[in-house]
Write a protein that holds these residues in place. Structure first.
Motif, short mmCIF file in Angstrom:
data_model
loop_
_atom_site.label_atom_id
_atom_site.label_comp_id
_atom_site.label_asym_id
_atom_site.label_seq_id
_atom_site.Cartn_x
_atom_site.Cartn_y
_atom_site.Cartn_z
N ASP A 1 -7.77 -12.40 -8.65
CA ASP A 1 -8.70 -12.12 -7.59
C ASP A 1 -7.86 -10.84 -6.54
N ARG A 2 -6.60 -11.11 -6.51
CA ARG A 2 -5.92 -10.01 -5.43
C ARG A 2 -5.77 -8.60 -6.31
N VAL A 3 -5.73 -8.41 -7.59
CA VAL A 3 -5.74 -7.47 -8.19
C VAL A 3 -7.11 -6.86 -8.16
N ALA A 4 -8.14 -7.56 -8.50
CA ALA A 4 -9.65 -7.13 -8.55
C ALA A 4 -9.72 -6.30 -7.12
N ALA A 5 -9.54 -7.10 -5.91
CA ALA A 5 -9.72 -6.78 -4.69
C ALA A 5 -8.98 -5.30 -4.21
N ALA A 6 -7.77 -5.20 -4.72
CA ALA A 6 -6.83 -4.05 -4.74
C ALA A 6 -7.67 -2.95 -5.39
N LEU A 7 -7.99 -3.27 -6.64
CA LEU A 7 -8.51 -1.99 -7.44
C LEU A 7 -9.84 -1.68 -6.90
N ALA A 8 -10.67 -2.63 -6.18
CA ALA A 8 -12.08 -2.01 -5.46
C ALA A 8 -11.61 -1.03 -4.39
N THR A 9 -10.48 -1.48 -3.56
CA THR A 9 -10.22 -0.50 -2.43
C THR A 9 -9.46 0.79 -3.14
N VAL A 10 -8.48 0.77 -4.22
CA VAL A 10 -8.08 2.13 -4.99
C VAL A 10 -9.46 2.89 -5.41
N GLY A 11 -10.30 2.26 -6.24
CA GLY A 11 -11.51 2.98 -6.54
C GLY A 11 -12.51 3.75 -5.45
N ASN A 12 -12.58 2.80 -4.23
CA ASN A 12 -13.26 3.45 -3.23
C ASN A 12 -12.54 4.60 -2.70
N TRP A 13 -11.43 4.87 -2.63
CA TRP A 13 -10.29 5.60 -2.27
C TRP A 13 -10.63 6.86 -3.16
N MET A 14 -10.36 6.53 -4.41
CA MET A 14 -10.30 7.65 -5.29
C MET A 14 -11.53 8.48 -5.52
N PHE A 15 -12.60 7.70 -5.53
CA PHE A 15 -14.03 8.30 -5.46
C PHE A 15 -14.74 8.78 -4.29
N ALA A 16 -13.98 8.28 -3.19
CA ALA A 16 -14.70 8.85 -1.97
C ALA A 16 -14.78 10.37 -1.98
#
Length: 159
Positions: free
Chosen positions: A18-33
């Motif tokens: 769950d922590r990995v999934a949440a972190a990946l969501a943040t990373v993805g949002n940053w990368m594709f912003a």
């Protein structure tokens, strides 16, 4: 006793996932912003729209490929990709060739100039990521790289 330990282990593993999934969501949002992509483009020295940047990146990953296939992967209408494709082709970053499987269709691929542009974009992307980790220990960066690399391989195997 063994069942309780197994359940606890699975629970801890689930919490970590769950922590990995949440972190990946943040990373993805940053990368594709859009702001991040604009910073990467500015640092690369390339002047292109976000749509052009996105299409060039996708063609570099999947080409040679039909625009209709890319549109499906990107979940957009093919007509959305035609203008950026024309601009990238005019800049000689991509090229169209007949599809050997269907002479009526065309495949797009990245040209030598396009590969050089992608190299600059990826270099700028790596620098943007590195700046976020500037105060990290090198061993922590290496552990993250190893873990993400293994995760990326798992994704490739499941696709």
């Amino acid at each position: 006793m063994g069942d309780a330990a197994d359940r606890e282990g699975r629970s801890e593993q689930r919490e970590a996932a769950d922590r990995v999934a949440a972190a990946l969501a943040t990373v993805g949002n940053w990368m594709f912003a859009p702001a991040t992509r604009r910073r990467i483009m500015a640092a690369s020295g390339l002047e292109m729209s976000l749509g052009d940047y996105t299409l060039l990146a996708q063609v570099s990953l999947h080409g040679p490929v039909r625009l209709s296939v890319l549109a499906g992967q990107m979940e957009v209408d093919k007509s959305t990709l035609s203008p950026p494709a024309k601009r990238l082709e005019a800049r000689r970053l991509i090229e169209r060739r007949p599809d050997p499987a269907d002479a009526r269709a065309q495949l797009v691929s990245v040209t030598r100039e396009g590969r050089l542009a992608i190299r600059e974009l990826w270099k700028a992307r790596a620098e943007a990521v590195a700046s976020l980790m500037s105060d990290w220990e090198p061993s922590d960066i290496e552990h993250l790289a190893e873990g993400l690399g293994a995760f990326a391989e798992a994704i490739k195997k499941s696709s």
